[in-house]
Write a protein that holds these residues in place. Sequence first.
Motif, PDB file in Angstrom:
ATOM      1  N   SER A 106       0.672  -1.120   0.139  1.00  0.00           N
ATOM      2  CA  SER A 106      -0.102  -0.076   0.065  1.00  0.00           C
ATOM      3  C   SER A 106       0.915   1.173   0.060  1.00  0.00           C
ATOM      4  O   SER A 106       0.535   2.211  -0.637  1.00  0.00           O
ATOM      5  CB  SER A 106      -0.882   0.080   1.118  1.00  0.00           C
ATOM      6  OG  SER A 106      -1.881  -1.081   1.104  1.00  0.00           O
ATOM      7  N   GLN A 109       2.158   1.570  -3.539  1.00  0.00           N
ATOM      8  CA  GLN A 109       1.113   2.106  -4.413  1.00  0.00           C
ATOM      9  C   GLN A 109       0.771   3.624  -4.179  1.00  0.00           C
ATOM     10  O   GLN A 109       0.721   4.455  -5.060  1.00  0.00           O
ATOM     11  CB  GLN A 109      -0.194   1.191  -4.394  1.00  0.00           C
ATOM     12  CG  GLN A 109       0.238  -0.385  -4.953  1.00  0.00           C
ATOM     13  CD  GLN A 109       0.525   0.065  -6.645  1.00  0.00           C
ATOM     14  OE1 GLN A 109      -0.396   0.834  -7.191  1.00  0.00           O
ATOM     15  NE2 GLN A 109       1.435  -0.616  -7.076  1.00  0.00           N
ATOM     16  N   THR A 110       0.722   3.887  -2.912  1.00  0.00           N
ATOM     17  CA  THR A 110       0.392   5.439  -2.557  1.00  0.00           C
ATOM     18  C   THR A 110       1.484   6.285  -3.070  1.00  0.00           C
ATOM     19  O   THR A 110       0.887   7.383  -3.518  1.00  0.00           O
ATOM     20  CB  THR A 110       0.203   5.486  -0.956  1.00  0.00           C
ATOM     21  OG1 THR A 110      -0.622   4.761  -0.582  1.00  0.00           O
ATOM     22  CG2 THR A 110       0.055   6.866  -0.576  1.00  0.00           C
ATOM     23  N   GLN A 111       2.678   5.899  -2.836  1.00  0.00           N
ATOM     24  CA  GLN A 111       3.942   6.869  -3.426  1.00  0.00           C
ATOM     25  C   GLN A 111       3.855   6.852  -4.941  1.00  0.00           C
ATOM     26  O   GLN A 111       3.871   7.896  -5.557  1.00  0.00           O
ATOM     27  CB  GLN A 111       4.917   6.107  -2.959  1.00  0.00           C
ATOM     28  CG  GLN A 111       5.428   6.488  -1.554  1.00  0.00           C
ATOM     29  CD  GLN A 111       6.451   5.552  -1.046  1.00  0.00           C
ATOM     30  OE1 GLN A 111       7.003   4.637  -1.795  1.00  0.00           O
ATOM     31  NE2 GLN A 111       7.164   5.878   0.224  1.00  0.00           N
ATOM     32  N   ASN A 113       1.066   6.711  -6.991  1.00  0.00           N
ATOM     33  CA  ASN A 113      -0.205   7.067  -7.483  1.00  0.00           C
ATOM     34  C   ASN A 113      -0.592   8.448  -6.745  1.00  0.00           C
ATOM     35  O   ASN A 113      -1.634   8.876  -7.047  1.00  0.00           O
ATOM     36  CB  ASN A 113      -1.391   6.173  -7.229  1.00  0.00           C
ATOM     37  CG  ASN A 113      -1.500   4.780  -8.282  1.00  0.00           C
ATOM     38  OD1 ASN A 113      -1.171   4.996  -9.383  1.00  0.00           O
ATOM     39  ND2 ASN A 113      -1.220   3.767  -7.849  1.00  0.00           N
ATOM     40  N   TRP A 114       0.246   8.920  -6.019  1.00  0.00           N
ATOM     41  CA  TRP A 114      -0.184  10.211  -5.418  1.00  0.00           C
ATOM     42  C   TRP A 114      -0.043  11.455  -6.313  1.00  0.00           C
ATOM     43  O   TRP A 114      -1.013  12.378  -6.021  1.00  0.00           O
ATOM     44  CB  TRP A 114       0.972  10.645  -4.033  1.00  0.00           C
ATOM     45  CG  TRP A 114       0.404  11.637  -3.411  1.00  0.00           C
ATOM     46  CD1 TRP A 114       0.570  12.790  -3.330  1.00  0.00           C
ATOM     47  CD2 TRP A 114      -0.665  11.296  -2.306  1.00  0.00           C
ATOM     48  NE1 TRP A 114      -0.075  13.469  -2.357  1.00  0.00           N
ATOM     49  CE2 TRP A 114      -0.838  12.629  -1.688  1.00  0.00           C
ATOM     50  CE3 TRP A 114      -1.313  10.203  -1.644  1.00  0.00           C
ATOM     51  CZ2 TRP A 114      -1.875  12.787  -0.511  1.00  0.00           C
ATOM     52  CZ3 TRP A 114      -2.198  10.500  -0.825  1.00  0.00           C
ATOM     53  CH2 TRP A 114      -2.339  11.619  -0.117  1.00  0.00           C
ATOM     54  N   GLY A 126      -3.676   8.251  -4.797  1.00  0.00           N
ATOM     55  CA  GLY A 126      -2.984   7.840  -3.512  1.00  0.00           C
ATOM     56  C   GLY A 126      -3.947   7.494  -2.313  1.00  0.00           C
ATOM     57  O   GLY A 126      -3.591   6.666  -1.449  1.00  0.00           O
ATOM     58  N   TRP A 127      -5.062   8.264  -2.294  1.00  0.00           N
ATOM     59  CA  TRP A 127      -5.799   8.217  -1.084  1.00  0.00           C
ATOM     60  C   TRP A 127      -6.457   6.872  -1.080  1.00  0.00           C
ATOM     61  O   TRP A 127      -6.962   6.322   0.106  1.00  0.00           O
ATOM     62  CB  TRP A 127      -6.950   9.285  -1.128  1.00  0.00           C
ATOM     63  CG  TRP A 127      -6.252  10.502  -0.507  1.00  0.00           C
ATOM     64  CD1 TRP A 127      -6.125  11.768  -1.452  1.00  0.00           C
ATOM     65  CD2 TRP A 127      -6.050  10.981   0.538  1.00  0.00           C
ATOM     66  NE1 TRP A 127      -5.597  12.403  -0.465  1.00  0.00           N
ATOM     67  CE2 TRP A 127      -5.674  12.297   0.744  1.00  0.00           C
ATOM     68  CE3 TRP A 127      -6.132  10.176   1.891  1.00  0.00           C
ATOM     69  CZ2 TRP A 127      -5.187  12.776   1.900  1.00  0.00           C
ATOM     70  CZ3 TRP A 127      -5.591  10.780   3.049  1.00  0.00           C
ATOM     71  CH2 TRP A 127      -5.079  12.163   2.885  1.00  0.00           C
ATOM     72  N   TYR A 129      -5.259   4.048  -2.059  1.00  0.00           N
ATOM     73  CA  TYR A 129      -4.025   2.987  -1.428  1.00  0.00           C
ATOM     74  C   TYR A 129      -3.747   3.354   0.066  1.00  0.00           C
ATOM     75  O   TYR A 129      -3.208   2.465   0.776  1.00  0.00           O
ATOM     76  CB  TYR A 129      -2.992   3.049  -2.330  1.00  0.00           C
ATOM     77  CG  TYR A 129      -3.197   2.530  -3.701  1.00  0.00           C
ATOM     78  CD1 TYR A 129      -3.386   1.106  -3.985  1.00  0.00           C
ATOM     79  CD2 TYR A 129      -3.365   3.213  -4.827  1.00  0.00           C
ATOM     80  CE1 TYR A 129      -3.884   0.761  -5.250  1.00  0.00           C
ATOM     81  CE2 TYR A 129      -3.854   2.993  -6.014  1.00  0.00           C
ATOM     82  CZ  TYR A 129      -4.146   1.820  -6.214  1.00  0.00           C
ATOM     83  OH  TYR A 129      -4.321   1.398  -7.352  1.00  0.00           O
ATOM     84  N   ALA A 130      -3.948   4.798   0.506  1.00  0.00           N
ATOM     85  CA  ALA A 130      -3.390   5.020   1.831  1.00  0.00           C
ATOM     86  C   ALA A 130      -4.561   4.270   2.620  1.00  0.00           C
ATOM     87  O   ALA A 130      -4.201   4.142   4.173  1.00  0.00           O
ATOM     88  CB  ALA A 130      -3.713   6.673   1.932  1.00  0.00           C
TER      89      ALA A 130
END
Length: 170
Positions: A106, A109-111, A113-114, A126-127, A129-130
């Motif tokens: 996660s 993926q957050t990093q 897709n942010w 990113g939210w 995956y956060a």
Amino acid sequence: MEKSRFVVFRWMEHLLVLGMAVMCLLVFWNVVLRYGLRSGIPISVEISRLIFVWIIMLGSVVALREGLHISVDAMINRLSPRLRVVSLWIAHLLMLWCCWLVFQGSLRQTQVNWGNHMSLSGVSVGWMYAAGIVAAVCWALILIFNLYRSARGDHSQLQPNVMPAGESSP
């Protein structure tokens, strides 16, 4: 410890209810507007999807804390108390490893897709995956707390889940 002492979990339950209400209202009004007035709320699908992901992840945290997750305990109930403790520790250590995997995936993926944004709402992808990061940390804390309780001799989570006669499952 009494479950009501943990304010964080009460807040999570309130957030779950609020999220469900907002999601239901968005979808309902979008359907009414589309079929009734041939218009709609463009961002409702994206926002509802984001809220749904967070509801699932926070709901799994509350379920783990309350012991409401699915478990097949037919074999565990037949073990001696000592072997139940050993199986609890093995299961919790494996679940902690899974928490690490979910956290690590996660976070990546957050990093990644942010910087990507949903097309209509502009909210960062990113939210989505956060939610996995928050859930993995909460799961790990609950599991560590359960292991701590077990190490101190409190094995209440090992009691067989026997439902009293006349009651149905929630």
